[in-house]
Motif scaffolding. Structure first.
Motif, short mmCIF file in Angstrom:
data_model
loop_
_atom_site.label_atom_id
_atom_site.label_comp_id
_atom_site.label_asym_id
_atom_site.label_seq_id
_atom_site.Cartn_x
_atom_site.Cartn_y
_atom_site.Cartn_z
N SER A 45 0.86 -1.18 -0.26
CA SER A 45 -0.07 0.07 -0.06
C SER A 45 0.89 1.20 -0.07
N SER A 46 0.27 2.08 -0.11
CA SER A 46 1.15 3.52 -0.01
C SER A 46 1.77 3.76 1.05
N SER A 47 1.23 3.27 2.21
CA SER A 47 1.96 3.56 3.34
C SER A 47 2.79 2.43 3.87
N ALA A 48 3.00 1.30 3.17
CA ALA A 48 3.83 0.15 3.28
C ALA A 48 5.22 0.41 3.16
N PRO A 49 6.12 -0.21 3.91
CA PRO A 49 7.67 0.11 3.62
C PRO A 49 8.04 -0.47 2.30
N ASP A 50 8.96 0.12 1.65
CA ASP A 50 9.42 -0.19 0.36
C ASP A 50 10.42 -1.62 0.38
N ARG A 51 9.76 -2.58 0.70
CA ARG A 51 10.29 -3.96 0.78
C ARG A 51 9.09 -5.03 0.35
N THR A 77 23.91 -23.83 -7.66
CA THR A 77 25.52 -23.78 -7.25
C THR A 77 26.10 -22.42 -6.93
N GLN A 78 25.16 -21.37 -6.91
CA GLN A 78 25.65 -20.15 -6.40
C GLN A 78 24.65 -19.88 -5.33
N PRO A 79 24.87 -18.88 -4.22
CA PRO A 79 23.68 -18.75 -3.53
C PRO A 79 22.92 -17.57 -4.11
N LEU A 80 21.70 -17.44 -3.67
CA LEU A 80 20.67 -16.60 -4.32
C LEU A 80 20.89 -15.26 -3.86
N ALA A 81 20.69 -14.37 -4.82
CA ALA A 81 20.98 -12.88 -4.63
C ALA A 81 19.56 -12.01 -4.82
N PRO A 82 18.78 -12.07 -4.07
CA PRO A 82 17.46 -11.33 -4.28
C PRO A 82 17.52 -9.71 -4.57
N THR A 83 16.52 -9.33 -5.49
CA THR A 83 16.78 -7.94 -5.68
C THR A 83 15.30 -7.53 -5.56
N TRP A 84 15.09 -6.30 -5.35
CA TRP A 84 13.70 -5.58 -5.06
C TRP A 84 13.92 -4.15 -5.78
N ALA A 85 13.34 -3.94 -6.87
CA ALA A 85 13.46 -2.68 -7.54
C ALA A 85 11.87 -2.67 -8.22
N GLN A 86 11.42 -1.53 -8.06
CA GLN A 86 9.95 -0.84 -9.00
C GLN A 86 8.96 -2.13 -8.42
N ARG A 87 9.13 -2.37 -7.36
CA ARG A 87 7.94 -3.34 -6.95
C ARG A 87 7.92 -4.97 -7.51
N SER A 99 20.02 -21.82 -15.76
CA SER A 99 19.35 -20.97 -14.83
C SER A 99 17.84 -20.78 -14.97
N MET A 100 17.24 -20.31 -13.80
CA MET A 100 15.67 -19.87 -14.20
C MET A 100 15.87 -18.71 -13.10
N THR A 101 14.90 -17.87 -13.54
CA THR A 101 14.55 -16.67 -12.70
C THR A 101 13.37 -16.60 -12.19
N LEU A 102 13.03 -16.55 -10.88
CA LEU A 102 11.59 -16.32 -10.48
C LEU A 102 11.57 -14.87 -9.87
N SER A 103 10.30 -14.38 -10.23
CA SER A 103 10.06 -12.82 -9.78
C SER A 103 8.63 -12.82 -9.50
N VAL A 104 8.28 -11.97 -8.77
CA VAL A 104 6.99 -11.27 -8.37
C VAL A 104 6.80 -10.00 -8.46
N LYS A 105 5.83 -9.54 -9.19
CA LYS A 105 5.29 -8.18 -9.27
C LYS A 105 4.57 -8.07 -8.35
N GLU A 106 4.70 -7.12 -7.47
CA GLU A 106 3.46 -6.63 -6.40
C GLU A 106 2.81 -5.42 -6.82
N LEU A 107 1.52 -5.39 -7.13
CA LEU A 107 0.70 -4.39 -7.30
C LEU A 107 -0.40 -3.77 -6.40
N PRO A 108 -0.88 -2.55 -6.60
CA PRO A 108 -1.64 -2.20 -5.40
C PRO A 108 -2.83 -2.94 -5.14
N ASP A 109 -3.57 -3.56 -6.25
CA ASP A 109 -4.91 -4.44 -6.03
C ASP A 109 -4.92 -5.38 -7.05
N ALA A 110 -5.81 -6.08 -6.94
CA ALA A 110 -6.22 -7.20 -7.89
C ALA A 110 -6.60 -6.79 -9.34
#
Length: 192
Positions: A45-51, A77-87, A99-110
């Protein structure tokens, strides 16, 4: 019908193996008073921390990595290195053969998540719908799977994996569906 049967066969080993580490997790600080276990309620939400939300951060945590290694029969074979940018929260799972990349885009609502999902689907070229995974899901020609659930859009990008992967060997498309299913099971456990 065949797609549902295939999805059911993929789910069986996961249902037995996936626990998302909830019981084995070390003691942690209690969640903030306003935190909720439901992925939809944990949406930003707009008041949620940026994480990332707790549900989102599961895709790169050590317990999920162990669950996935068990399901795929191989580990990174290598440790995971998570990133958080632009939600968008993401991490790359690097294996000896690719390799494969997992990502989740968080959006304000459904509704915004639906628009994001529809936009991705519209630009993906030929896709195959996947019934019973999240609220909507599809796989691209390269096997990459995209799932919409609540206010989240999950992408399991397997384009950098070989055509067959894991032990026992599976198509990379099956690996993507299995991985996305594992995330959905974890999110369901998280919201229970």
């Amino acid at each position: 019908m065949r797609l549902r049967r295939t999805a059911a066969l993929l789910l069986l080993p996961l249902l037995a193996a996936v626990g998302c580490g909830s019981a084995a997790a070390p003691a942690a600080a209690p969640p903030p008073a306003n935190a909720s276990a439901s992925p939809s309620a944990a949406a930003p939400s707009s008041s949620a921390p940026d994480r990332p939300s707790d549900a989102t951060s599961m895709i790169c945590n050590p317990y999920f990595r162990q669950e996935l290694a068990g399901a795929l029969g191989t580990d990174i074979t290598q440790p995971l290195a998570p990133t958080w940018a632009q939600r968008v929260y993401s991490c790359e799972y690097r294996y000896p053969a690719g390799s494969m990349t997992l990502s989740v885009k968080e959006l304000p609502d459904a509704a915004t998540a639906l628009a994001q999902y529809d936009g991705l689907r519209g630009s993906a070229g030929a896709v195959t719908d996947l019934n019973g995974l999240g609220e909507a899901a599809y796989k691209r020609a390269d096997g990459t799977t995209v799932v919409r659930k609540d206010s989240f859009v999950l992408t399991v990008d397997v384009a950098k994996l070989p055509e067959t992967f894991g032990t026992p060997p599976r198509s990379r498309a099956d690996v993507a569906v299995m991985t996305a299913t594992t995330v959905m099971i974890c999110w369901q456990e998280h919201s229970s």
